[in-house]
Write a protein that holds these residues in place. Structure first.
Motif, PDB file in Angstrom:
ATOM      1  N   CYS A  23       1.110  -0.869   0.115  1.00 54.06           N
ATOM      2  CA  CYS A  23       0.059   0.089  -0.139  1.00 54.06           C
ATOM      3  C   CYS A  23       0.651   0.907  -0.267  1.00 54.06           C
ATOM      4  O   CYS A  23       0.128   2.211  -0.232  1.00 54.06           O
ATOM      5  CB  CYS A  23      -0.822  -0.066   1.673  1.00 54.06           C
ATOM      6  N   GLY A  24       2.109   1.233  -0.104  1.00 53.90           N
ATOM      7  CA  GLY A  24       3.137   2.143  -0.094  1.00 53.90           C
ATOM      8  C   GLY A  24       2.765   3.510   1.471  1.00 53.90           C
ATOM      9  O   GLY A  24       3.973   3.736   1.629  1.00 53.90           O
ATOM     10  N   THR A  25       2.958   2.584   2.285  1.00 56.79           N
ATOM     11  CA  THR A  25       2.709   3.167   3.624  1.00 56.79           C
ATOM     12  C   THR A  25       4.518   2.961   3.723  1.00 56.79           C
ATOM     13  O   THR A  25       5.013   2.401   3.878  1.00 56.79           O
ATOM     14  CB  THR A  25       1.867   2.707   4.480  1.00 56.79           C
ATOM     15  N   ARG A  26       4.731   4.510   4.096  1.00 60.60           N
ATOM     16  CA  ARG A  26       6.484   4.761   4.759  1.00 60.60           C
ATOM     17  C   ARG A  26       6.921   4.425   6.607  1.00 60.60           C
ATOM     18  O   ARG A  26       5.898   4.843   7.020  1.00 60.60           O
ATOM     19  CB  ARG A  26       7.334   5.909   3.429  1.00 60.60           C
ATOM     20  N   LYS A  27       7.579   4.466   6.531  1.00 58.45           N
ATOM     21  CA  LYS A  27       8.366   3.947   7.642  1.00 58.45           C
ATOM     22  C   LYS A  27       7.841   3.798   8.686  1.00 58.45           C
ATOM     23  O   LYS A  27       7.420   4.439  10.018  1.00 58.45           O
ATOM     24  CB  LYS A  27       8.476   5.735   8.524  1.00 58.45           C
ATOM     25  N   LEU A  28       7.319   2.495   8.745  1.00 59.06           N
ATOM     26  CA  LEU A  28       6.702   1.163   9.613  1.00 59.06           C
ATOM     27  C   LEU A  28       7.234   0.926  10.665  1.00 59.06           C
ATOM     28  O   LEU A  28       8.471   1.110   9.866  1.00 59.06           O
ATOM     29  CB  LEU A  28       5.938   0.454   8.984  1.00 59.06           C
ATOM     30  N   LEU A  29       7.584   0.999  11.703  1.00 60.26           N
ATOM     31  CA  LEU A  29       8.423   0.188  12.652  1.00 60.26           C
ATOM     32  C   LEU A  29       8.825  -1.396  13.030  1.00 60.26           C
ATOM     33  O   LEU A  29       7.961  -1.805  12.648  1.00 60.26           O
ATOM     34  CB  LEU A  29       8.122   0.725  14.156  1.00 60.26           C
ATOM     35  N   GLY A  30       9.625  -1.428  12.731  1.00 55.48           N
ATOM     36  CA  GLY A  30      10.905  -3.190  12.229  1.00 55.48           C
ATOM     37  C   GLY A  30       9.681  -3.620  13.422  1.00 55.48           C
ATOM     38  O   GLY A  30      10.033  -4.535  13.782  1.00 55.48           O
ATOM     39  N   LYS A  31      10.494  -3.025  14.744  1.00 57.43           N
ATOM     40  CA  LYS A  31      10.068  -4.077  15.425  1.00 57.43           C
ATOM     41  C   LYS A  31       8.599  -3.957  16.464  1.00 57.43           C
ATOM     42  O   LYS A  31       7.963  -5.282  16.482  1.00 57.43           O
ATOM     43  CB  LYS A  31      10.754  -3.559  16.985  1.00 57.43           C
ATOM     44  N   THR A  32       7.689  -3.484  16.519  1.00 56.58           N
ATOM     45  CA  THR A  32       6.200  -2.584  16.711  1.00 56.58           C
ATOM     46  C   THR A  32       5.700  -3.035  15.240  1.00 56.58           C
ATOM     47  O   THR A  32       4.146  -4.160  15.764  1.00 56.58           O
ATOM     48  CB  THR A  32       6.317  -0.969  16.854  1.00 56.58           C
ATOM     49  N   HIS A  33       5.802  -3.107  13.719  1.00 57.13           N
ATOM     50  CA  HIS A  33       4.761  -2.792  13.660  1.00 57.13           C
ATOM     51  C   HIS A  33       4.961  -4.586  12.734  1.00 57.13           C
ATOM     52  O   HIS A  33       5.896  -4.245  11.841  1.00 57.13           O
ATOM     53  CB  HIS A  33       4.683  -2.212  12.117  1.00 57.13           C
ATOM     54  N   ARG A  34       4.749  -5.515  13.183  1.00 54.31           N
ATOM     55  CA  ARG A  34       4.772  -6.256  11.977  1.00 54.31           C
ATOM     56  C   ARG A  34       4.057  -6.709  10.916  1.00 54.31           C
ATOM     57  O   ARG A  34       4.388  -7.898   9.782  1.00 54.31           O
ATOM     58  CB  ARG A  34       4.359  -8.110  13.375  1.00 54.31           C
ATOM     59  N   PHE A  35       2.974  -6.077  11.226  1.00 51.91           N
ATOM     60  CA  PHE A  35       2.022  -5.933  10.183  1.00 51.91           C
ATOM     61  C   PHE A  35       1.859  -4.579   9.725  1.00 51.91           C
ATOM     62  O   PHE A  35       1.681  -3.599  10.331  1.00 51.91           O
ATOM     63  CB  PHE A  35       0.946  -6.835  10.078  1.00 51.91           C
ATOM     64  N   CYS A  36       1.798  -4.224   8.246  1.00 53.84           N
ATOM     65  CA  CYS A  36       1.238  -3.239   8.133  1.00 53.84           C
ATOM     66  C   CYS A  36       0.020  -2.367   8.558  1.00 53.84           C
ATOM     67  O   CYS A  36      -1.135  -3.211   8.365  1.00 53.84           O
ATOM     68  CB  CYS A  36       0.987  -3.205   6.436  1.00 53.84           C
ATOM     69  N   GLN A  42       2.359  -8.410   5.705  1.00 48.73           N
ATOM     70  CA  GLN A  42       3.089  -8.840   6.422  1.00 48.73           C
ATOM     71  C   GLN A  42       4.314  -8.447   6.206  1.00 48.73           C
ATOM     72  O   GLN A  42       4.696  -7.502   5.205  1.00 48.73           O
ATOM     73  CB  GLN A  42       3.758 -10.601   6.642  1.00 48.73           C
ATOM     74  N   GLN A  43       4.743  -7.914   7.175  1.00 50.81           N
ATOM     75  CA  GLN A  43       6.827  -7.017   6.914  1.00 50.81           C
ATOM     76  C   GLN A  43       7.591  -7.730   6.431  1.00 50.81           C
ATOM     77  O   GLN A  43       7.977  -9.269   6.808  1.00 50.81           O
ATOM     78  CB  GLN A  43       7.171  -6.564   8.190  1.00 50.81           C
ATOM     79  N   ASP A  44       8.168  -7.201   5.974  1.00 57.16           N
ATOM     80  CA  ASP A  44       9.478  -8.114   4.878  1.00 57.16           C
ATOM     81  C   ASP A  44      10.853  -7.584   4.711  1.00 57.16           C
ATOM     82  O   ASP A  44      10.669  -6.446   5.584  1.00 57.16           O
ATOM     83  CB  ASP A  44       9.239  -7.325   3.271  1.00 57.16           C
ATOM     84  N   PRO A  45      11.439  -9.099   6.767  1.00 60.51           N
ATOM     85  CA  PRO A  45      12.710  -8.101   6.500  1.00 60.51           C
ATOM     86  C   PRO A  45      13.748  -7.839   5.574  1.00 60.51           C
ATOM     87  O   PRO A  45      14.248  -7.166   6.627  1.00 60.51           O
ATOM     88  CB  PRO A  45      13.058  -9.533   7.460  1.00 60.51           C
ATOM     89  N   THR A  46      13.581  -7.935   4.676  1.00 63.71           N
ATOM     90  CA  THR A  46      14.774  -7.887   3.957  1.00 63.71           C
ATOM     91  C   THR A  46      14.270  -5.956   3.718  1.00 63.71           C
ATOM     92  O   THR A  46      15.491  -6.369   2.259  1.00 63.71           O
ATOM     93  CB  THR A  46      14.754  -8.436   2.335  1.00 63.71           C
ATOM     94  N   ALA A  47      13.059  -5.782   3.754  1.00 58.19           N
ATOM     95  CA  ALA A  47      12.794  -4.164   3.435  1.00 58.19           C
ATOM     96  C   ALA A  47      13.063  -3.316   4.440  1.00 58.19           C
ATOM     97  O   ALA A  47      13.106  -1.768   4.262  1.00 58.19           O
ATOM     98  CB  ALA A  47      11.318  -4.198   2.845  1.00 58.19           C
ATOM     99  N   ARG A  48      13.910  -3.603   5.385  1.00 57.84           N
ATOM    100  CA  ARG A  48      14.522  -2.709   6.452  1.00 57.84           C
ATOM    101  C   ARG A  48      15.384  -2.246   6.660  1.00 57.84           C
ATOM    102  O   ARG A  48      16.640  -2.333   5.436  1.00 57.84           O
ATOM    103  CB  ARG A  48      14.938  -3.951   7.659  1.00 57.84           C
ATOM    104  N   TYR A  49      15.542  -0.769   7.040  1.00 52.83           N
ATOM    105  CA  TYR A  49      16.796   0.468   6.575  1.00 52.83           C
ATOM    106  C   TYR A  49      16.727   1.114   7.596  1.00 52.83           C
ATOM    107  O   TYR A  49      15.490   1.310   8.830  1.00 52.83           O
ATOM    108  CB  TYR A  49      15.872   1.198   5.186  1.00 52.83           C
ATOM    109  N   PHE A  50      17.618   2.079   7.356  1.00 50.26           N
ATOM    110  CA  PHE A  50      18.327   2.880   9.098  1.00 50.26           C
ATOM    111  C   PHE A  50      17.486   4.558   9.181  1.00 50.26           C
ATOM    112  O   PHE A  50      17.328   4.519   7.539  1.00 50.26           O
ATOM    113  CB  PHE A  50      19.672   2.613   9.334  1.00 50.26           C
ATOM    114  N   PRO A  51      16.884   4.664  10.232  1.00 48.75           N
ATOM    115  CA  PRO A  51      15.967   6.062  10.219  1.00 48.75           C
ATOM    116  C   PRO A  51      17.335   6.610   9.383  1.00 48.75           C
ATOM    117  O   PRO A  51      18.058   6.565  10.466  1.00 48.75           O
ATOM    118  CB  PRO A  51      15.358   5.532  11.658  1.00 48.75           C
ATOM    119  N   ALA A  52      16.666   7.683   9.585  1.00 53.09           N
ATOM    120  CA  ALA A  52      17.522   9.056   9.817  1.00 53.09           C
ATOM    121  C   ALA A  52      17.364   9.854  11.022  1.00 53.09           C
ATOM    122  O   ALA A  52      16.888   9.283  11.666  1.00 53.09           O
ATOM    123  CB  ALA A  52      16.557  10.565   9.004  1.00 53.09           C
TER     124      ALA A  52
END
Ligand SMILES: [Zn+2]
Ligand SMILES: [Zn+2]
Length: 349
Positions: A23-36, A42-52
Motif C-alpha cells: 500500500c506504499g505506507t512508509r517508515k513503519l517500525l521494524g519491531k512494533t509493526h510486524r504487519f502493515c 506482513q513485514q518483509d524483513p529484507t525491506a528494513r532500513y536505518f532511519p535518519a
C-alpha cells in the motif's frame, strides 16, 4: 599513533524502519509493526532500513533474543524465542533467520540520513541469468605461465656456458697491509657506562628519547542491525597519543684507541718476489699519532687469453707459483654474455 579500543559504552536500541510494498505506507517500525497497520500485509524483513537521526524511535528495555525467524511454510516472521509459527503453527526449529549484522559508521558529530534498504532480496535464478563464467582465472594463469617460462628461459640461457681453453700470458701479485693509528676517538654514552681510560668527560642534560602519552580520544558512532526489527547504536572510541621528549644525563668523552688509517699496497709480476709493504717505525709506540700494522691481505692472479680475449683470474698461491707461461687451462664461458667464470678455471693436462 598507537591506539587501543575500549568496549562499547552505552549502546542504545532503536527501531529499524520498513516500507509496505503493497500500500506504499512508509517508515513503519521494524519491531512494533510486524504487519502493515494500513493494509495488514506482513513485514518483509529484507525491506528494513536505518532511519535518519531525527526520526529514530527508541525501544525501551529491549531484551534481545536473536534475529527473527521466517516460517518455511508461510513466510511469517516470528520472534527468535518462538517455537511455533504464530500464523500457521509449524515448528520453527531449523527455520531461516532474518538477515542481520548490516551496519554503518560515521564520525561522532556526523548526522545520519535515512539509509537505503540494507538487504537485497536474493533474486530467483532464471535461465536468462548469466551463467557463471567457466574460464575465470584461466587467462591470468596462462599469463603467469608465460612469464615464468620467459624468466626461466632467461635464467637458463644466462646460466649456460661452454668450456673454452685458455693459456697463461702473465702473472700478478697484490699484497696489502692495513695501517692503524693510535687516535683520540669521541664517544657518547650513559654516564654509568663511561669506558675505563676515557678522559675529557663532559656531562650534559639533554633529550635522550621520547614517550607516548595519552592525549584524548577519537570516537565514531556505529549502528548495527540486530535482525529482530531493531538496531543498536554504539560509540566506539580509541585513545590517541602524542610524543613527549624524555630528558636525561648523557656523558661525552674522548678515548684513545687504534683506528684503521689506510691500506698500504704493493703489486708486481713474477719477476719480483712478493713482499709485504713495511712501516718504517715498527717499534711499540703508544702515544697519539703512532702507527702499527693491522691485518694483511694477499692475492695472486693469472693473466690468460682465449681466442683474442684477455682476462685475469685469482688463484691459490701454490698454483700461481708452479704455473709457467703458456700453460693451458680450461674455463667455463657464458654462452650469452661471454662472461668468464674464474671459479671453473682448471689446468688442462
Ligand atoms: Zn500496507
Ligand atoms: Zn507459518
Amino acid at each position: 599513533m598507537d591506539s587501543t579500543s575500549r568496549p562499547a559504552n552505552g549502546a542504545k536500541v532503536y527501531e529499524m524502519l520498513w516500507d509496505c510494498k503493497f500500500c506504499g505506507t512508509r517508515k513503519l517500525l521494524g519491531k512494533t509493526h510486524r504487519f502493515c497497520p494500513n493494509c495488514g500485509a506482513q513485514q518483509d524483513p529484507t525491506a528494513r532500513y536505518f532511519p535518519a537521526d531525527n526520526e529514530k524511535v527508541a525501544v525501551q528495555d529491549h531484551v534481545y533474543v536473536g534475529a527473527d525467524r521466517i516460517c518455511s511454510a508461510c513466510n511469517s516472521l516470528s520472534s527468535a524465542k518462538a517455537e511455533f509459527c504464530g500464523n500457521c503453527g509449524k515448528p520453527l526449529s531449523g527455520a531461516a533467520q532474518a538477515q542481520q549484522g548490516a551496519s554503518r559508521t560515521g564520525d561522532e558529530d556526523e548526522q545520519f540520513a535515512e539509509s537505503d534498504k540494507v538487504y537485497q532480496k536474493p533474486k530467483p535464478s532464471t535461465a536468462a541469468a548469466a551463467p557463471p563464467k567457466q574460464g575465470f582465472g584461466l587467462k591470468p594463469l596462462l599469463i603467469l605461465a608465460v612469464v615464468i617460462a620467459v624468466i626461466g628461459g632467461g635464467i637458463f640461457a644466462l646460466t649456460r656456458s661452454q668450456t673454452s681453453s685458455a693459456y697463461v700470458t702473465g702473472f700478478r701479485w697484490e699484497r696489502s697491509l692495513n695501517v692503524e693509528r693510535f687516535q683520540a676517538v669521541p664517544g657518547k654514552t650513559d654516564c654509568n657506562a663511561v669506558p675505563i681510560g676515557a678522559y675529557s668527560v663532559n656531562q650534559q642534560y639533554e633529550q635522550v628519547g621520547s614517550r607516548q602519552v595519552p592525549d584524548g580520544e577519537t570516537c565514531e558512532r556505529v549502528q548495527i542491525d540486530q535482525g529482530d526489527g531493531t538496531f543498536r547504536e554504539e560509540e566506539r572510541c580509541q585513545t590517541t597519543y602524542r610524543s613527549e621528549p624524555v630528558y636525561g644525563y648523557v656523558c661525552y668523552y674522548l678515548f684513545n684507541t687504534w683506528v684503521f688509517a689506510r691500506a698500504e699496497k704493493l703489486e708486481g709480476t713474477k719477476e719480483q718476489a712478493p713482499t709485504w709493504p713495511s712501516l718504517g717505525s715498527s717499534g711499540s709506540c703508544f702515544t697519539l699519532g703512532c702507527e702499527r700494522e693491522g691485518s694483511r691481505n694477499e692475492r695472486y692472479y693469472l693473466a690468460l687469453r682465449y681466442g683474442d680475449r684477455d682476462f685475469e683470474c685469482p688463484v691459490e698461491y701454490a698454483l700461481w707459483e708452479e704455473t709457467g707461461l703458456e700453460r693451458s687451462f680450461t674455463v667455463e664461458v657464458g654462452s650469452v654474455l661471454k662472461d668468464v667464470r674464474c671459479g671453473t678455471l682448471k689446468p688442462s693436462g
